[in-house]
Design a protein around this motif. Structure first.
Motif, PDB file in Angstrom:
ATOM      1  N   PHE A  53     -44.519  18.768  -8.821  1.00 20.40           N
ATOM      2  CA  PHE A  53     -45.578  18.273  -7.936  1.00 20.40           C
ATOM      3  C   PHE A  53     -45.157  16.951  -7.300  1.00 20.40           C
ATOM      4  N   VAL A  54     -45.773  16.644  -6.151  1.00 20.07           N
ATOM      5  CA  VAL A  54     -45.528  15.392  -5.434  1.00 20.07           C
ATOM      6  C   VAL A  54     -46.858  14.687  -5.220  1.00 20.07           C
ATOM      7  N   PHE A  55     -46.802  13.475  -4.691  1.00 17.41           N
ATOM      8  CA  PHE A  55     -48.033  12.703  -4.534  1.00 17.41           C
ATOM      9  C   PHE A  55     -49.000  13.379  -3.568  1.00 17.41           C
ATOM     10  N   ASP A  56     -48.481  14.040  -2.534  1.00 20.67           N
ATOM     11  CA  ASP A  56     -49.364  14.755  -1.610  1.00 20.67           C
ATOM     12  C   ASP A  56     -50.158  15.837  -2.322  1.00 20.67           C
ATOM     13  N   THR A  57     -49.582  16.439  -3.358  1.00 20.62           N
ATOM     14  CA  THR A  57     -50.314  17.418  -4.166  1.00 20.62           C
ATOM     15  C   THR A  57     -51.568  16.793  -4.747  1.00 20.62           C
ATOM     16  N   LEU A  58     -51.434  15.576  -5.231  1.00 16.69           N
ATOM     17  CA  LEU A  58     -52.570  14.880  -5.835  1.00 16.69           C
ATOM     18  C   LEU A  58     -53.604  14.490  -4.780  1.00 16.69           C
ATOM     19  N   LEU A  59     -53.138  14.061  -3.618  1.00 23.08           N
ATOM     20  CA  LEU A  59     -54.059  13.653  -2.554  1.00 23.08           C
ATOM     21  C   LEU A  59     -54.927  14.809  -2.088  1.00 23.08           C
ATOM     22  N   ASN A  60     -54.443  16.021  -2.237  1.00 21.89           N
ATOM     23  CA  ASN A  60     -55.195  17.194  -1.804  1.00 21.89           C
ATOM     24  C   ASN A  60     -56.236  17.649  -2.818  1.00 21.89           C
ATOM     25  N   ASP A  61     -56.292  17.012  -3.965  1.00 20.88           N
ATOM     26  CA  ASP A  61     -57.264  17.392  -5.002  1.00 20.88           C
ATOM     27  C   ASP A  61     -57.845  16.118  -5.610  1.00 20.88           C
ATOM     28  N   PRO A  62     -59.051  15.716  -5.184  1.00 19.40           N
ATOM     29  CA  PRO A  62     -59.630  14.452  -5.657  1.00 19.40           C
ATOM     30  C   PRO A  62     -59.755  14.363  -7.178  1.00 19.40           C
ATOM     31  N   ASP A  63     -60.055  15.474  -7.844  1.00 20.72           N
ATOM     32  CA  ASP A  63     -60.187  15.444  -9.296  1.00 20.72           C
ATOM     33  C   ASP A  63     -58.847  15.153  -9.971  1.00 20.72           C
ATOM     34  N   ILE A  64     -57.795  15.801  -9.475  1.00 15.58           N
ATOM     35  CA  ILE A  64     -56.467  15.562 -10.035  1.00 15.58           C
ATOM     36  C   ILE A  64     -56.006  14.143  -9.725  1.00 15.58           C
ATOM     37  N   LEU A  65     -56.307  13.676  -8.510  1.00 19.51           N
ATOM     38  CA  LEU A  65     -55.926  12.314  -8.131  1.00 19.51           C
ATOM     39  C   LEU A  65     -56.599  11.297  -9.054  1.00 19.51           C
ATOM     40  N   SER A  66     -57.871  11.521  -9.356  1.00 17.73           N
ATOM     41  CA  SER A  66     -58.593  10.636 -10.256  1.00 17.73           C
ATOM     42  C   SER A  66     -57.960  10.640 -11.643  1.00 17.73           C
ATOM     43  N   GLN A  67     -57.541  11.811 -12.096  1.00 15.56           N
ATOM     44  CA  GLN A  67     -56.854  11.899 -13.391  1.00 15.56           C
ATOM     45  C   GLN A  67     -55.523  11.144 -13.364  1.00 15.56           C
ATOM     46  N   TRP A  68     -54.837  11.194 -12.226  1.00 12.95           N
ATOM     47  CA  TRP A  68     -53.566  10.495 -12.070  1.00 12.95           C
ATOM     48  C   TRP A  68     -53.751   8.985 -12.247  1.00 12.95           C
ATOM     49  N   TYR A  69     -54.762   8.450 -11.559  1.00 17.23           N
ATOM     50  CA  TYR A  69     -55.026   7.021 -11.671  1.00 17.23           C
ATOM     51  C   TYR A  69     -55.410   6.641 -13.103  1.00 17.23           C
ATOM     52  N   GLU A  70     -56.225   7.486 -13.731  1.00 20.26           N
ATOM     53  CA  GLU A  70     -56.687   7.195 -15.084  1.00 20.26           C
ATOM     54  C   GLU A  70     -55.545   7.294 -16.094  1.00 20.26           C
ATOM     55  N   TRP A  71     -54.707   8.299 -15.928  1.00 16.94           N
ATOM     56  CA  TRP A  71     -53.569   8.486 -16.834  1.00 16.94           C
ATOM     57  C   TRP A  71     -52.625   7.289 -16.769  1.00 16.94           C
ATOM     58  N   ARG A  72     -52.333   6.833 -15.560  1.00 16.38           N
ATOM     59  CA  ARG A  72     -51.439   5.687 -15.403  1.00 16.38           C
ATOM     60  C   ARG A  72     -52.055   4.422 -15.998  1.00 16.38           C
ATOM     61  N   ALA A  73     -53.357   4.200 -15.743  1.00 21.98           N
ATOM     62  CA  ALA A  73     -54.035   3.027 -16.294  1.00 21.98           C
ATOM     63  C   ALA A  73     -54.036   3.071 -17.818  1.00 21.98           C
ATOM     64  N   ASN A  74     -54.190   4.262 -18.385  1.00 20.30           N
ATOM     65  CA  ASN A  74     -54.161   4.382 -19.842  1.00 20.30           C
ATOM     66  C   ASN A  74     -52.782   4.033 -20.402  1.00 20.30           C
ATOM     67  N   LYS A  75     -51.731   4.367 -19.657  1.00 20.13           N
ATOM     68  CA  LYS A  75     -50.380   4.022 -20.101  1.00 20.13           C
ATOM     69  C   LYS A  75     -50.189   2.509 -20.140  1.00 20.13           C
ATOM     70  N   ILE A  76     -50.617   1.828 -19.090  1.00 26.35           N
ATOM     71  CA  ILE A  76     -50.494   0.364 -19.043  1.00 26.35           C
ATOM     72  C   ILE A  76     -51.342  -0.264 -20.140  1.00 26.35           C
ATOM     73  N   THR A  77     -52.575   0.223 -20.302  1.00 25.46           N
ATOM     74  CA  THR A  77     -53.476  -0.321 -21.317  1.00 25.46           C
ATOM     75  C   THR A  77     -52.922  -0.114 -22.716  1.00 25.46           C
ATOM     76  N   THR A  78     -52.389   1.066 -22.969  1.00 29.39           N
ATOM     77  CA  THR A  78     -51.838   1.349 -24.300  1.00 29.39           C
ATOM     78  C   THR A  78     -50.655   0.440 -24.605  1.00 29.39           C
ATOM     79  N   PHE A  79     -49.759   0.299 -23.637  1.00 26.22           N
ATOM     80  CA  PHE A  79     -48.618  -0.596 -23.841  1.00 26.22           C
ATOM     81  C   PHE A  79     -49.082  -2.014 -24.162  1.00 26.22           C
TER      82      PHE A  79
END
Length: 336
Positions: free
Chosen positions: A172-198
């Motif tokens: 998948f590429v970033f445009d894939t995420l932009l085409n699906d708001p739910d997946i895009l929201s998960q992308w942002y949340e997943w990344r934030a969880n990685k930073i928070t966990t670290f």
């Protein structure tokens, strides 16, 4: 901006030998009477330490900077903060295993930024921090705790983990995420969880080694990246979650903007309105300060007003810019 001006106004100077141009003895002889607190680069954005490290590459030119400054500061009862650049590490960024990858453009790391998902790199940073904790310091500032931009990171590890989480195809590429708001929201949340966990794990480890060390975590606030909302989308920085971890948040204000807006202008009022969330932090007893690099004489009054307007504790001010600033700007502008 003259260093003496920063000190006489009661702010905290951020010292980097590449901009300071003075030895520890010369610095304390000139400014010791003005000092209460200093912040010292310990691991720079280049990836090199400013002390003799057994874990990381040390700067050949200034391998005694951090050790000599912290010792003298301790001797004369000046509080010292050590600055550690986490995911901006130009040395490790060249390694295909650790470098950050942009979506769909290249299968080579872009340089400067390290992928924040690589847990082996987390262990490396903790080894560096353990060394830093052997020096006489009062606090550690973890800086550059971020993904490069919202279209990062698309390395093998990130794509594998996120695709398994969301049932996406691996390529998948970033445009894939932009085409699906739910997946895009998960992308942002997943990344934030990685930073928070670290940052949660690292802070806990620091406190286990020395409960008295104050841990400050930086958050980038800039109009170019949509202020606090953009801090999560672009960088993976969830300010409320990070405020639960940190002893103090350190807001890196307008790091991508060339000049600060003048008080009582629409641009200044816009920045102030975007910082209104600090009222919530203040209400629940969270401590926060302001960081700025490249500050000029006219801008210091703007920062002082901003500090007062949002009830921040300190101003941390760096003469000049990080060594990788040009590369960061080019990445932001899409030139690399």
């Amino acid at each position: 901006m003259e260093l003496r001006e920063i000190l006489t106004r009661g702010h905290i100077p951020v010292l980097d030998p590449y901009t300071l141009k003075e030895t520890s003895d010369e610095f304390f002889a000139s400014y010791g009477s003005f000092l209460e607190r200093i912040a010292l680069m310990a691991k720079r954005d280049t990836g090199y330490t400013l002390y003799r490290s057994m874990s990381a590459p040390s700067d050949d030119r200034y391998s005694e900077f951090f050790s000599s400054f912290t010792q003298i500061a301790s001797d004369i009862a000046v509080e010292a903060y050590a600055i550690v650049s986490t995911f901006v590490d130009n040395y490790f960024a060249q390694d295909p295993k650790y470098g950050a990858y942009r979506s769909g453009i290249t299968r080579a790391p872009v340089g400067t930024f390290v992928c924040p998902v690589q847990e082996s790199y987390w262990k490396y940073l903790m080894a560096v921090i353990k060394e830093i904790l052997t020096y006489p310091i009062n606090g550690i500032i973890l800086m550059d705790n971020q993904f490069a931009r919202q279209e990062f990171c698309f390395c093998e590890t990130c794509r594998k983990e996120f695709s398994e989480l969301t049932n996406l195809e691996r390529e998948f590429v970033f445009d894939t995420l932009l085409n699906d708001p739910d997946i895009l929201s998960q992308w942002y949340e997943w990344r934030a969880n990685k930073i928070t966990t670290f940052l949660s794990n690292t802070t806990s480890s620091i406190k286990e080694l020395n409960p008295d060390i104050e841990v400050l975590l930086t958050v980038d606030i800039d109009p170019e990246t949509d202020y606090i909302e953009g801090a999560k989308k672009f960088f993976g920085q969830d300010v409320m979650k990070l405020s639960d971890i940190a002893d103090q948040l350190l807001f890196n204000v307008l790091p991508l903007t060339a000049t600060l807006p003048q008080p009582e202008t629409p641009d200044y009022e816009r920045v102030l309105s975007e910082l209104a969330f600090t009222r919530d932090l203040n209400r629940i007893g969270r401590k926060y300060s302001i960081f700025n690099w490249g500050v000029t004489d006219p801008e210091i009054e703007t920062l002082e007003k901003m500090k007062a307007d949002i009830n921040a504790t300190y101003l941390f001010l760096l003469e000049g810019y990080p060594q990788t600033y040009k590369e960061r700007r080019e990445l932001h502008l899409g030139l690399t």
